[in-house]
Design an enzyme around this catalytic site. Sequence first.
Site, PDB file in Angstrom:
ATOM      1  N   LEU A 244       0.832  -1.201   0.000  1.00 30.77           N
ATOM      2  CA  LEU A 244       0.000   0.000   0.000  1.00 30.77           C
ATOM      3  C   LEU A 244       0.868   1.253   0.000  1.00 30.77           C
ATOM      4  CD1 LEU A 244      -2.524  -1.176   2.737  1.00 30.77           C
ATOM      5  CD2 LEU A 244      -2.940  -1.078   0.259  1.00 30.77           C
TER       6      LEU A 244
ATOM      7  N   LYS B 259       8.936  -0.726   1.411  1.00 29.62           N
ATOM      8  CA  LYS B 259       9.584   0.428   2.030  1.00 29.62           C
ATOM      9  C   LYS B 259       8.776   1.689   1.702  1.00 29.62           C
ATOM     10  CE  LYS B 259      10.602   1.396  -2.183  1.00 29.62           C
ATOM     11  NZ  LYS B 259       9.848   2.479  -2.820  1.00 29.62           N
TER      12      LYS B 259
END
Length: 330
Positions: free
Chosen positions: A79, A102
């Site tokens: 996401l 990340k």
Amino acid sequence: MPEDTPRPALRMGVLGCADIAVRRILPAIVEHPAVRLVAVASRDGARSARLAARFGCAAVTGYRPLLDRDDIDAVYVPLPPGMHHEWVAEALTAGKHVLVEKPLSTTYEQSAELVATAARLGLALTENFMFLHHSQHAAVRDLARDEIGELRVFSSSFGVPPPAPSSFRHDARLGGGALLDVGVYPLRAAQLHLAGELDVLGACLRVDEATGVDVAGSALLSTATGVTAQLDFGFQHSYRSVYALWGSRGRIDVPRAFTPPREHRPVVRLEQQDRTTELTLTADHQVGNALDAFAAAARSGTGREALGEALLRQALLVERVRKAARVVSL
């Protein structure tokens, strides 16, 4: 379980249908023997259905219903960064191991909370820096130790062309911006090759006034002994994904540092006095290797404490760069 008995595959679900999931991670999960794709979730039911049909798994509408499933051991979270804290926390609370794109979150405070939650619940929490799992970096460390003398300067650049106007990277509310998108790679690479804590000596962020997000930046870091790291990043650039180690007796350039395809044989360049050598290294599948490492951490607890420490070091360094940066509006 006897040592020669194969472990059951780690049953994985995916929260979201981001491009990186579709292009890189889902194909790797489907073919990997240590993990098994069980379900993919989207807030758009039709979208999850299309993706599930493509990759041979169940479709789920909404993220919470996927976390409520008892046939899932772990989740992958691709996401936008601004949604990571909420849904990583939800996944951990639901008892799932988490592999998250990340950055882990958009602030050090949020990252520290998530690391503490994972430790308290005995769950694996991993930030998906896939490049760390490519064998070229171990080869470069060995080469640096033997060939370039004492390290003086580390430098790295990661830049990409402008994302589509609709991309979350242009939306501050979703954790957009170049520092969190591409700047985190040179920062993580500096920690890979430089020993000890890194101080932020200075930084600059170029911010687009129309969107409020940083689109480019630079940072200068230093170890306690004065070895510096010179880092540049952005998404207003031609593509560049490199780092270099410059020592007292030579220099090593790594031209495909962060995103080499699995079939690519990396070529690193060693420059010494009156001699230049190009070394062709072995091709490697960093996506598959990253899944191996995550599955090991989830199944056996291997390296979980070290993973948490690395997550916190990275989050703190990103925050220090942001706080130290001179902001230039465009």
